[in-house]
Design an enzyme around this catalytic site. Structure first.
Site, short mmCIF file in Angstrom:
data_model
loop_
_atom_site.label_atom_id
_atom_site.label_comp_id
_atom_site.label_asym_id
_atom_site.label_seq_id
_atom_site.Cartn_x
_atom_site.Cartn_y
_atom_site.Cartn_z
N TYR A 132 0.69 -1.28 0.12
CA TYR A 132 -0.03 -0.06 -0.03
C TYR A 132 0.95 1.11 0.04
CZ TYR A 132 0.90 1.09 4.76
OH TYR A 132 1.30 1.36 6.05
N LYS A 149 6.63 -1.83 2.14
CA LYS A 149 5.52 -1.29 2.61
C LYS A 149 4.41 -2.17 2.58
CE LYS A 149 3.22 3.28 3.17
NZ LYS A 149 3.60 3.59 4.40
N GLU A 194 11.32 2.73 14.72
CA GLU A 194 10.58 3.95 14.03
C GLU A 194 9.25 3.90 14.87
OE1 GLU A 194 9.62 2.84 9.89
OE2 GLU A 194 9.96 0.86 10.28
N LEU A 245 10.98 1.41 7.36
CA LEU A 245 10.44 1.93 6.18
C LEU A 245 11.25 3.07 5.77
CD1 LEU A 245 8.08 1.25 4.01
CD2 LEU A 245 6.86 3.19 5.38
#
Length: 283
Positions: free
Chosen positions: A33, A148, A180, A205
């Site tokens: 996505y 992702k 993160e 990411l």
């Protein structure tokens, strides 16, 4: 008026949108996505988001159904159909529909494509004015966090812990080092003004807003340092913030109940948010 969404080549009312129960995104989380922000009816930093979408699809062997120009046309059409001036465009591509089995389906199976918009106040966010509180949680994710993927169970659990604690975000950590946020990139600012964030690897990411903020900082004479930092260092930082397509630059004023920067958004963080808003065309 009903929200219009996009499903496999058709713009349809939200209430009429359907996906097969045999879709691999539903059965296996086998998909990718991407999310782009919209400000004043225009997509923000969209080329970079589409490049990341293409890379993630390639990493798991799903054919990208559109080139960048094709995706952009669909996004802009969807934004126009929904009259969206500020918010997000969500895009998802799965490996398609086939009888449930773990190996990839035959090559002729077409990917599933879904897109929708969400209205969201990003520019004048009350949270950005007062600053966000975060908690730290153990990072439970797989080893390819640079992709992702729609398989977000670990992030769902982290974000739920944050919601249950009454805070805005969870910063995940591994071996004592912050990786993160549940849906963001984590930054701290040291007492001597260095902007610190973890270097890119398969552990996190490659944030699009992260990249833009680092570029803006360097263009404006600020020092950016890519290195890992501990939870303890974050607790004693002069300032902290996180970045994402849906938050832009979000000041952090509390971590695990400890106030950061006196409990107010710090001056460097405010400056970076201002620079990003200017780049996003918020003026």
């Amino acid at each position: 008026m009903s929200r219009i969404v996009y499903v496999n080549g058709r713009f349809v009312p939200y209430e009429e949108a359907t996906i097969s129960i045999m879709d691999r995104g539903f059965l296996f989380g086998d998909g990718i996505y991407e999310v782009s922000a919209v400000v004043n009816g225009r997509l923000v930093d969209n080329e970079a988001h589409l490049a990341r979408l293409d890379r993630s699809l390639g990493e798991i062997g799903i054919r990208n159904p559109h080139d960048a120009a094709g995706w952009t046309r669909l996004e802009e059409d969807l934004v126009a159909r929904n009259g969206l001036t500020e918010g997000l465009v969500y895009m998802e591509v799965t490996r398609g529909v086939h009888e449930r089995d773990f190996p990839f389906p035959p090559a002729e199976v077409a990917p599933t494509v879904v897109m929708f918009t969400q209205a969201k106040t990003i520019l004048a966010s009350p949270l950005a004015e007062r600053g966000a509180k975060v908690i730290t949680v153990e990072d439970l994710r797989w080893k390819r966090r640079d992709i992702k993927s729609v398989a977000l169970l670990a992030q769902v659990l982290a974000k739920q812990q944050a919601a249950a604690a009454g805070v805005a975000e969870a910063w995940m950590h591994e071996d004592g080092l912050v990786t993160e946020g549940g849906s963001s990139t984590a930054f701290i600012i040291t007492e001597d003004g260095r902007i610190v964030t973890r270097p890119l690897s398969t552990a996190l990411l490659p944030g699009i807003t992260r990249r833009a903020v680092m570029r803006l900082a360097e263009e404006n004479g600020l020092t950016v340092e890519e290195r890992a930092f501990t939870v303890e260092e974050a607790l004693s930082a002069a300032e902290a913030f996180y970045t994402s397509a849906s938050a832009f630059v979000m000041p952090v004023t509390e971590i695990d109940g400890t106030r950061v920067g006196g409990g107010q958004p710090g001056p460097l963080t405010r400056r970076l948010r201002g620079l990003y808003l200017e780049m996003a065309g918020a003026g």
